[in-house]
Motif scaffolding. Structure first.
Motif, PDB file in Angstrom:
ATOM      1  N   TRP A 159       0.720  -1.227   0.014  1.00 17.54           N
ATOM      2  CA  TRP A 159      -0.148   0.096  -0.045  1.00 17.54           C
ATOM      3  C   TRP A 159       1.023   1.053  -0.238  1.00 17.54           C
ATOM      4  O   TRP A 159       1.842   1.319   0.447  1.00 17.54           O
ATOM      5  CB  TRP A 159      -0.740   0.103   1.195  1.00 17.54           C
ATOM      6  N   ILE A 212      -9.547   8.329   1.488  1.00 19.97           N
ATOM      7  CA  ILE A 212      -9.847   7.331   0.400  1.00 19.97           C
ATOM      8  C   ILE A 212     -10.527   6.178   1.369  1.00 19.97           C
ATOM      9  O   ILE A 212      -9.906   5.683   2.274  1.00 19.97           O
ATOM     10  CB  ILE A 212      -8.705   6.643  -0.353  1.00 19.97           C
ATOM     11  N   LYS A 214     -13.769   2.824   1.832  1.00 22.22           N
ATOM     12  CA  LYS A 214     -14.650   1.876   1.162  1.00 22.22           C
ATOM     13  C   LYS A 214     -15.969   2.305   1.465  1.00 22.22           C
ATOM     14  O   LYS A 214     -16.253   2.444   2.621  1.00 22.22           O
ATOM     15  CB  LYS A 214     -13.979   0.663   1.478  1.00 22.22           C
ATOM     16  N   HIS A 215     -16.657   2.425   0.512  1.00 19.73           N
ATOM     17  CA  HIS A 215     -18.220   2.326   0.618  1.00 19.73           C
ATOM     18  C   HIS A 215     -18.800   1.165   0.876  1.00 19.73           C
ATOM     19  O   HIS A 215     -18.923   0.248  -0.026  1.00 19.73           O
ATOM     20  CB  HIS A 215     -18.666   3.257  -0.610  1.00 19.73           C
ATOM     21  N   GLU A 267     -17.514  -0.114  -3.271  1.00 19.65           N
ATOM     22  CA  GLU A 267     -16.549   0.753  -4.017  1.00 19.65           C
ATOM     23  C   GLU A 267     -15.736   1.688  -3.145  1.00 19.65           C
ATOM     24  O   GLU A 267     -15.742   1.721  -1.937  1.00 19.65           O
ATOM     25  CB  GLU A 267     -17.402   1.905  -4.868  1.00 19.65           C
ATOM     26  N   THR A 268     -14.494   2.109  -3.676  1.00 23.07           N
ATOM     27  CA  THR A 268     -13.516   2.989  -3.046  1.00 23.07           C
ATOM     28  C   THR A 268     -13.665   4.274  -3.671  1.00 23.07           C
ATOM     29  O   THR A 268     -13.729   4.761  -4.726  1.00 23.07           O
ATOM     30  CB  THR A 268     -12.201   2.335  -3.550  1.00 23.07           C
ATOM     31  N   HIS A 269     -13.872   5.208  -2.836  1.00 26.23           N
ATOM     32  CA  HIS A 269     -14.272   6.583  -3.005  1.00 26.23           C
ATOM     33  C   HIS A 269     -13.165   7.626  -2.441  1.00 26.23           C
ATOM     34  O   HIS A 269     -12.759   7.414  -1.563  1.00 26.23           O
ATOM     35  CB  HIS A 269     -15.583   6.978  -2.129  1.00 26.23           C
ATOM     36  N   MET A 307      -6.449   3.666  -6.229  1.00 25.78           N
ATOM     37  CA  MET A 307      -7.345   4.059  -4.988  1.00 25.78           C
ATOM     38  C   MET A 307      -7.159   3.190  -4.008  1.00 25.78           C
ATOM     39  O   MET A 307      -7.148   3.259  -2.758  1.00 25.78           O
ATOM     40  CB  MET A 307      -8.689   4.704  -5.324  1.00 25.78           C
ATOM     41  N   PRO A 308      -7.435   1.977  -4.172  1.00 24.25           N
ATOM     42  CA  PRO A 308      -7.788   0.570  -3.417  1.00 24.25           C
ATOM     43  C   PRO A 308      -6.263   0.383  -2.538  1.00 24.25           C
ATOM     44  O   PRO A 308      -6.386   0.045  -1.558  1.00 24.25           O
ATOM     45  CB  PRO A 308      -8.084  -0.639  -3.961  1.00 24.25           C
TER      46      PRO A 308
END
Length: 355
Positions: A110, A119, A121-122, A127-129, A152-153
């Protein structure tokens, strides 16, 4: 790690919890520049104190080709580019991410950075926001609005959940020698003996004299290059204050690259300085395009400055890879070349360059 307190605290938060933390310093400008060596020395000291290894990587060529030279070219054409978003897109979360993937491809890794954004996780959708930082005064989500969504993840932004005073206090608690180090201002390679950024640009751009005109075409002065002025700023031309037709403060309202002219108008609130539409190109979708376009416009906001005003969106339309955004109220001094960002509340959805 940049040598500042933000990235230092980010490293400390993980170094005190995990054993396999590795510091990395990007030298993106001249390898012998004073700021490069000074910052590298600070990073080495920080890593020594945190008992983590550190590495210096050289992305100078990538920075020059994908960020710096395009910035110079855009200034020459009268645009107002943002090199910070370009650096994040192409270098920090582009070249660096590719480097890490090639180095650790068989391992889980990471990338932790010191940006004031989040960043997350929804959970309902998985999803990653990308979200605004908790600190409204330091939020840097605008500068991250063009990063590849695929990275992003793998990105962790711990200080996006803090405000600056808390980060400095954490720095002191961790015993970091940069806890009170002033925030960096601008680009480190701009020499402090140069009065402003335009002096720096003059080292890379040949003078390109042109006229300064009012909207009726009358010439009032001359400029040495379109990059010497910013839309919305006060004009440097001395207008005849004894004449009531010209008395008052005049501002740059537009740049005409074809005629190489700066157009000036009278009054901070002159109508030509305000626009209710932005047309964006070179779009970056951090949230799927089809989902963004399906969101009711009244739930969206538009921003063209980091920490700037948020404008309500009345409508958006995508045609031929160009996004037309209608906003309310009208925005003052929106300049071609700036980055326009679409938000839904705190979530970054998309961005593009203003035409």
């Amino acid at each position: 790690m940049s040598s500042g307190v933000d990235s230092a605290v980010s490293a400390a938060l993980y170094a005190h919890k995990y054993k396999n933390v590795h510091g990395i310093y990007m030298a993106n400008w001249s390898q012998t520049a004073t700021c490069t060596e000074r910052d590298w020395n600070d990073v080495q000291q920080l890593c020594h104190d945190l008992k983590i290894s550190c590495e210096r990587v050289n992305f100078e060529r990538d920075y020059w080709q994908t960020v710096f030279q395009p910035m110079i070219d855009k200034y020459a054409r009268g645009l107002t580019p943002n090199p910070d978003t370009g650096c994040n897109k192409h270098v920090k979360f582009g070249k660096l991410a590719n480097y890490l993937e090639s180095k650790y491809h068989s391992k889980r890794w990471w990338l932790v950075t010191g940006h004031y954004a989040r960043i997350m996780k929804h959970n309902p959708s998985g999803e990653t926001h990308l979200l605004r930082g908790h600190s409204s005064k330091k939020d840097q989500s605008y500068y991250l609005s063009s990063i590849p969504p695929s990275i992003m993840p793998k990105v962790l932004l711990p200080i996006g959940h803090y405000i600056k005073p808390e980060i400095r206090e954490l720095g002191k608690q961790f015993g970091l020698h940069v806890a009170s180090k002033p925030d960096s201002q601008g680009l480190c390679f701009v020499s402090p003996d140069q009065n402003n950024f335009r002096d720096f640009l003059n080292n890379y751009l040949e003078p390109n004299p042109g006229d300064i005109v009012s909207q009726d075409g009358k010439v009032w002065g001359h400029h040495q290059g379109l990059w010497h002025a910013t839309i919305g700023q006060r004009s440097t031309v001395s207008m005849p204050q004894g004449d009531p037709n010209f008395k008052g403060t005049w501002y740059v309202s537009a740049k005409d690259p074809v005629k190489n002219q700066l157009i000036i108008v009278r009054g901070w609130d002159h109508p030509s300085l305000f626009k209710d539409q932005a047309n964006l190109y070179e779009l970056d979708w951090l949230y799927p395009q089809e989902k963004v376009l399906a969101i009711p416009p009244q739930e969206l906001q538009f921003q063209f400055h980091s920490l700037g005003k948020r404008y309500n969106i009345k409508s958006i339309d995508l045609t031929n890879d160009k996004l037309s955004v209608n906003i309310h109220p009208k925005a003052r001094a929106m300049a071609p070349g700036q980055i326009g960002v679409i938000y839904r509340g705190n979530q970054v959805l998309a961005s593009g360059i203003i035409m």
